[in-house]
Design a protein around this motif. Structure first.
Motif: not given
Length: 350
Positions: A202-224
């Protein structure tokens, strides 16, 4: 050909024997199958579909699973903070122990609610070690569990010698739109049945989730950022022309007022509405929802300001001008807060 009574009895006896053999074989196979990891995983799926909490608890050691997931979740969250120095992570580890009890309670309540109703949300709060109230649904949301979709069983490896098994459970995390395979451990019980006892990665899942969230928000900030720069460049030019006209001090002229109103309605407001529509079309990560709402509200208030101002150029009513001024203040306040929040988020995802 007429069969004798003796032959008929033999055929009947043979048929009965065959039926008993088939039934016995089926029962033997069933008794074997129900005492396998495969059957346990199938029974868990059915218990969730049927909202049968007792059946679910029969095949899952909930206390052990939730305790392990809690530890994994806290470890994963801390490990994902790559921009923190090691001493800060040690301090976070110490602080995390205070939150274990309410997190365990939240996950247990959420899991029980999910099996019972199909929804993770409980609407309940729990207290930490200091008595502070913690929102259970917020914890569940941060865990990523509320956005999982079951995709199937990837593999099952059974070790008959020590009565253990590992299964790969395929899921998709819809918040970041990524697949993941949970490693689930099962143990054979004294009665021969198997039980899920832990989720080991589950710690690997949380790491993947946090990394995915960071990439998602980077894309959002860049796009907006691109949207805002593109739309506000023209908007700023039009606003500058408007302000230059206002500074001439000729508002007493009806022609000047008409020209200014036309500029607002035909140049400024269309640009603002295009900006609003462009922002509304963007896919927004959960962690940026507050920022996005601030941006939309600021845009909405600015539109209201110019609509009221254009109206005032017509009616010269001081009340209309006050309303316009109030909307401009709201827009500027929310733009300021949005800029601060943007910088804070950018600092967190570096």
């Amino acid at each position: 050909m007429v069969l004798s009574m003796r032959t008929k009895l033999k055929i009947f006896a043979t048929a009965i024997l065959l039926v008993l053999v088939v039934i016995g074989g089926g029962l033997a196979y069933f008794n074997f199958y129900v005492k396998t990891p495969e059957y346990t995983l199938k029974a868990i799926q059915e218990s969730i579909q049927n909202h049968d909490v007792d059946e679910f608890n029969k095949y899952v050691n909930v206390d052990n699973v939730v305790a392990g997931v809690t530890n994994n979740m806290l470890d994963g969250i801390i490990a994902s903070q790559t921009n923190l120095p090691e001493e800060a992570k040690v301090a976070m580890n110490s602080l995390a122990t205070m939150f274990k009890a309410p997190i365990v309670a939240s996950l247990q309540e959420g899991l029980n609610n999910y099996v019972k109703t199909g929804s993770w949300q409980s609407g309940k709060t729990t207290a930490d070690a200091q008595g502070a109230m913690i929102n259970s649904d917020m914890i569940l949301e941060q865990s990523g569990l509320t956005d999982l979709t079951f995709e199937g069983i990837d593999y099952i490896n059974t070790n008959e010698d020590n009565g253990t098994a590992e299964a790969g459970i395929k899921v998709t995390q819809s918040e970041i739109n990524q697949p993941f395979v949970f490693k689930v451990s099962l143990e054979e019980q004294a009665d021969g049945y198997w039980k899920v006892v832990s989720v080991d990665n589950f710690s690997d899942f949380i790491k993947a989730l946090e990394d995915g969230r960071k990439e998602f928000i980077k894309d959002y900030l860049s796009q907006t950022a691109l949207i805002i720069i593109d739309k506000e460049k023209i908007l700023t030019e039009n606003e500058a022309n408007l302000n230059a006209a206002l500074n001439l001090g000729t508002l007493g002229s009806s022609q000047t007022r008409t020209d200014l109103k036309n500029d607002i309605e035909n140049k400024i407001l269309p640009q603002l509405k295009e900006l609003q529509e462009a922002l509304q079309s963007v896919e927004v990560p959960k962690s940026a929802e507050t920022l996005h709402n601030l941006r939309l509200k600021a845009c909405e208030s600015k539109i209201a300001y110019y609509q009221d101002y254009a109206k005032w150029l017509d009616n010269k009513d001081i009340k209309t001008l006050r309303e316009a001024t109030d909307n401009l203040k709201k827009a500027k306040t929310m733009e300021y807060e949005a800029n601060l929040l943007t910088k804070r988020i950018e600092g967190q995802i570096k």
